[in-house]
Design a protein around this motif. Structure first.
Motif, mmCIF file in Angstrom:
data_model
loop_
_atom_site.group_PDB
_atom_site.id
_atom_site.type_symbol
_atom_site.label_atom_id
_atom_site.label_comp_id
_atom_site.label_asym_id
_atom_site.label_seq_id
_atom_site.Cartn_x
_atom_site.Cartn_y
_atom_site.Cartn_z
ATOM 1 N N ALA A 158 1.226 -1.370 0.066
ATOM 2 C CA ALA A 158 -0.158 0.053 0.047
ATOM 3 C C ALA A 158 0.752 0.804 0.035
ATOM 4 O O ALA A 158 0.799 2.061 -0.983
ATOM 5 C CB ALA A 158 -1.129 0.020 1.435
ATOM 6 N N PHE A 159 1.848 1.016 1.046
ATOM 7 C CA PHE A 159 2.759 2.671 0.190
ATOM 8 C C PHE A 159 3.350 2.576 0.146
ATOM 9 O O PHE A 159 3.433 3.826 -1.214
ATOM 10 C CB PHE A 159 4.202 2.138 1.958
ATOM 11 N N MET A 160 4.067 2.017 -1.328
ATOM 12 C CA MET A 160 4.453 1.806 -2.512
ATOM 13 C C MET A 160 3.606 1.880 -3.354
ATOM 14 O O MET A 160 3.521 2.831 -4.346
ATOM 15 C CB MET A 160 4.751 0.344 -3.377
ATOM 16 N N ALA A 161 2.362 1.334 -3.530
ATOM 17 C CA ALA A 161 1.025 1.933 -4.289
ATOM 18 C C ALA A 161 0.838 3.750 -4.629
ATOM 19 O O ALA A 161 0.993 3.628 -5.494
ATOM 20 C CB ALA A 161 -0.146 0.943 -4.343
ATOM 21 N N ALA A 162 0.962 4.370 -3.016
ATOM 22 C CA ALA A 162 0.703 5.394 -3.175
ATOM 23 C C ALA A 162 1.796 6.558 -3.145
ATOM 24 O O ALA A 162 1.709 7.036 -4.166
ATOM 25 C CB ALA A 162 0.502 6.002 -1.207
ATOM 26 N N LEU A 163 3.046 6.151 -3.583
ATOM 27 C CA LEU A 163 3.972 6.472 -4.204
ATOM 28 C C LEU A 163 3.922 6.366 -5.288
ATOM 29 O O LEU A 163 4.002 7.146 -6.139
ATOM 30 C CB LEU A 163 5.912 5.833 -3.540
ATOM 31 N N CYS A 164 3.939 5.493 -6.044
ATOM 32 C CA CYS A 164 3.166 5.452 -7.544
ATOM 33 C C CYS A 164 2.341 6.180 -7.751
ATOM 34 O O CYS A 164 2.782 6.883 -9.155
ATOM 35 C CB CYS A 164 2.920 4.196 -8.013
ATOM 36 N N GLU A 165 1.505 6.586 -7.169
ATOM 37 C CA GLU A 165 0.877 7.469 -7.552
ATOM 38 C C GLU A 165 1.120 8.680 -7.700
ATOM 39 O O GLU A 165 0.418 9.404 -8.777
ATOM 40 C CB GLU A 165 -1.053 7.345 -6.445
ATOM 41 N N ARG A 166 2.209 8.628 -7.371
ATOM 42 C CA ARG A 166 2.264 10.060 -7.311
ATOM 43 C C ARG A 166 3.382 10.408 -8.138
ATOM 44 O O ARG A 166 3.912 11.422 -8.751
ATOM 45 C CB ARG A 166 2.947 10.711 -5.683
ATOM 46 N N LEU A 167 3.585 9.819 -8.790
ATOM 47 C CA LEU A 167 4.913 9.278 -9.828
ATOM 48 C C LEU A 167 4.196 9.107 -11.412
ATOM 49 O O LEU A 167 5.016 9.509 -12.273
ATOM 50 C CB LEU A 167 5.799 8.024 -9.833
ATOM 51 N N LEU A 168 3.486 9.043 -11.175
ATOM 52 C CA LEU A 168 1.979 8.408 -12.980
ATOM 53 C C LEU A 168 2.211 10.238 -12.936
ATOM 54 O O LEU A 168 2.044 9.558 -14.567
ATOM 55 C CB LEU A 168 0.976 8.219 -12.392
ATOM 56 N N PRO A 169 2.283 11.335 -12.901
ATOM 57 C CA PRO A 169 2.291 12.403 -13.730
ATOM 58 C C PRO A 169 3.167 12.590 -14.555
ATOM 59 O O PRO A 169 3.203 12.958 -15.762
ATOM 60 C CB PRO A 169 1.621 14.029 -12.325
ATOM 61 N N ASN A 170 4.413 12.321 -14.124
ATOM 62 C CA ASN A 170 5.871 12.476 -14.621
ATOM 63 C C ASN A 170 5.196 11.645 -15.795
ATOM 64 O O ASN A 170 6.323 11.767 -16.599
ATOM 65 C CB ASN A 170 7.166 12.179 -13.409
ATOM 66 N N TYR A 171 5.437 10.595 -15.894
ATOM 67 C CA TYR A 171 4.604 9.199 -16.683
ATOM 68 C C TYR A 171 4.380 10.061 -17.813
ATOM 69 O O TYR A 171 4.264 10.188 -18.823
ATOM 70 C CB TYR A 171 4.959 8.336 -16.226
#
Length: 196
Positions: free
Chosen positions: A22-35
């Motif tokens: 869940a921690f990692m998924a939340a960080l991924c959410e925040r990285l998505l706009p960069n992609y």
């Protein structure tokens, strides 16, 4: 609210596997706009594909009976990487989103004890690279200091602390929804960029 004891990394490693995911998924959410920004500016990549895989991760976290083929998702994810010959700043940040999501998939497919630290470092590393690019400080010591005190790095550290604190709680459906919302960060990435 008292701060839990132990350093950040110890606390991360002390999380149950589902809490780490869940921690990692939340960080991924925040990285998505960069992609998304990379795809928008270059025409490479598929933000919807990345989004779909991350949505399946959240589904697996909230519906324990969910039967999702994460081997297949990992294959799909590999196809979404920026081209290997693109060494641009945007491509590297887009790749971080893919690498972070790949680490989550690794934990869902079996053991990957260091994945949670890898995702945390990946997100911080992107912020560090962005500050290095924008600050252009020659002196290594001064640059390190500037990175530490930079508002984006402070924001990143505060964000990861908040996500960790949320992940340490009881992750029922509502808590996961709140964590996902926290991760989305109003559509603003760890670099302070958004698609709007």
């Amino acid at each position: 609210m008292s701060q839990p004891t132990g350093g950040f990394h110890q606390r991360l490693q002390g999380l149950a596997p589902r809490q780490q995911q869940a921690f990692m998924a939340a960080l991924c959410e925040r990285l998505l706009p960069n992609y998304g920004l990379y795809a928008q500016t270059t025409g490479n990549g598929n933000p919807a594909g990345l989004r779909a895989i991350l949505d399946l991760v959240w589904e697996q976290l909230s519906v324990r009976e969910a039967r999702i083929d994460f081997d297949r998702q990992a294959e799909k994810l590999a196809e979404l990487e920026p081209p290997g010959n693109d060494d641009s700043f945007g491509a590297r940040r887009a790749l971080e989103a893919v690498v972070a999501l790949s680490a989550v998939l690794d934990t869902l497919r079996g053991e990957s004890p260091d994945a949670v630290l890898e995702v945390s470092r990946t997100s911080k590393g992107g912020v560090r690279a962005f500050i290095e690019l924008t600050e252009g400080e020659e002196d290594a010591r001064r640059l390190a200091e500037r990175i530490r005190e930079h508002p984006l790095m402070e924001d990143e550290n505060d964000f990861q602390d908040a996500v960790l604190e949320a992940a340490e709680g009881n992750l029922d459906r509502d808590a996961l929804k709140a964590l996902r919302q926290l991760g989305r960060n109003g559509g603003v990435s760890n670099l302070g960029l958004s698609l709007d």
